[in-house]
Design a protein around this motif. Structure first.
Motif, PDB file in Angstrom:
ATOM      1  N   TRP A  33       0.917  -1.066   0.032  1.00  0.00           N
ATOM      2  CA  TRP A  33      -0.025   0.099  -0.142  1.00  0.00           C
ATOM      3  C   TRP A  33       0.975   1.276   0.072  1.00  0.00           C
ATOM      4  O   TRP A  33       1.621   1.413   0.863  1.00  0.00           O
ATOM      5  CB  TRP A  33      -1.017  -0.117   1.112  1.00  0.00           C
ATOM      6  CG  TRP A  33      -1.971  -1.239   1.164  1.00  0.00           C
ATOM      7  CD1 TRP A  33      -2.876  -1.609   0.362  1.00  0.00           C
ATOM      8  CD2 TRP A  33      -1.689  -2.400   2.079  1.00  0.00           C
ATOM      9  NE1 TRP A  33      -3.442  -2.682   0.756  1.00  0.00           N
ATOM     10  CE2 TRP A  33      -2.590  -3.489   1.632  1.00  0.00           C
ATOM     11  CE3 TRP A  33      -0.334  -2.610   2.863  1.00  0.00           C
ATOM     12  CZ2 TRP A  33      -2.550  -4.701   2.224  1.00  0.00           C
ATOM     13  CZ3 TRP A  33      -0.665  -4.187   3.276  1.00  0.00           C
ATOM     14  CH2 TRP A  33      -1.551  -4.861   3.074  1.00  0.00           C
ATOM     15  N   ARG A  34       0.447   2.224  -1.000  1.00  0.00           N
ATOM     16  CA  ARG A  34       1.486   3.312  -0.894  1.00  0.00           C
ATOM     17  C   ARG A  34       1.418   4.182   0.139  1.00  0.00           C
ATOM     18  O   ARG A  34       2.470   4.812   0.617  1.00  0.00           O
ATOM     19  CB  ARG A  34       0.819   4.304  -2.235  1.00  0.00           C
ATOM     20  CG  ARG A  34       1.438   5.518  -2.371  1.00  0.00           C
ATOM     21  CD  ARG A  34       1.126   6.444  -3.573  1.00  0.00           C
ATOM     22  NE  ARG A  34       1.083   5.635  -4.786  1.00  0.00           N
ATOM     23  CZ  ARG A  34       0.305   5.553  -5.680  1.00  0.00           C
ATOM     24  NH1 ARG A  34      -1.058   5.856  -5.475  1.00  0.00           N
ATOM     25  NH2 ARG A  34       0.604   4.945  -6.750  1.00  0.00           N
ATOM     26  N   LYS A  35       0.366   4.303   1.164  1.00  0.00           N
ATOM     27  CA  LYS A  35       0.643   4.937   2.361  1.00  0.00           C
ATOM     28  C   LYS A  35       1.347   4.312   3.287  1.00  0.00           C
ATOM     29  O   LYS A  35       1.701   5.084   4.191  1.00  0.00           O
ATOM     30  CB  LYS A  35      -1.266   5.016   2.874  1.00  0.00           C
ATOM     31  CG  LYS A  35      -1.977   6.010   2.073  1.00  0.00           C
ATOM     32  CD  LYS A  35      -3.434   6.482   2.609  1.00  0.00           C
ATOM     33  CE  LYS A  35      -3.940   7.078   1.728  1.00  0.00           C
ATOM     34  NZ  LYS A  35      -5.147   7.560   2.308  1.00  0.00           N
ATOM     35  N   THR A  36       1.675   3.237   3.323  1.00  0.00           N
ATOM     36  CA  THR A  36       2.492   2.557   4.439  1.00  0.00           C
ATOM     37  C   THR A  36       4.109   2.335   3.696  1.00  0.00           C
ATOM     38  O   THR A  36       4.918   1.685   4.556  1.00  0.00           O
ATOM     39  CB  THR A  36       1.805   1.108   4.704  1.00  0.00           C
ATOM     40  OG1 THR A  36       1.696   0.167   3.862  1.00  0.00           O
ATOM     41  CG2 THR A  36       0.499   1.394   5.339  1.00  0.00           C
TER      42      THR A  36
END
Length: 133
Positions: A33-36
């Protein structure tokens, strides 16, 4: 550890079981996931720091989380009979007892693939952000 009550040691045993397992799962899947991805890269670097740099003094592959958890389990009178957390976890959760070197090799291969994916995707994301500015 001798100063801690039995209840505290039991709590810490469960805490390390849950936290270390979650950390391990995040090490495997956090790059997706891009956010993590940035956090995944940082936790991967922390893992490498423990395995390699702290490993200079404590042995290659040293994990301070495993060390602390083993201290707790020893204080509870149930010392682990594995030096590998993943080997211990597989045996505890499934009853399967794979050879420890096999498990350790698998851990290194999976970690290396995930770390390389994390670096690659973080660099790609960084370049995209730079271009959009």
């Amino acid at each position: 550890m001798e100063d801690l009550s039995h209840g505290t040691l039991v709590f810490l045993d469960y805490f390390f079981l849950v936290f270390h397992s979650a950390y391990t799962l995040f090490s495997i899947f956090g790059w997706i996931w891009r956010k993590t991805r940035v956090v995944h890269l940082l936790t991967s670097l922390l893992t490498l720091f423990s395995w390699l740099l702290m490993g200079i003094w404590y042995g290659l592959g040293y994990c301070f989380l495993t060390d602390w958890h083993w201290d707790v389990r020893t204080a509870l009178g149930k010392p682990p009979d594995s030096s590998s957390y993943v080997h211990f976890l597989i045996r505890e959760t499934t009853g399967l007892d794979f050879p420890a070197p096999f498990v350790d090799t698998g851990v290194v291969v999976v970690f290396a693939v995930c770390f390389l994916l994390s670096i690659t995707l973080n660099l790609r994301d960084y370049k995209r952000r730079k271009r959009s500015c």
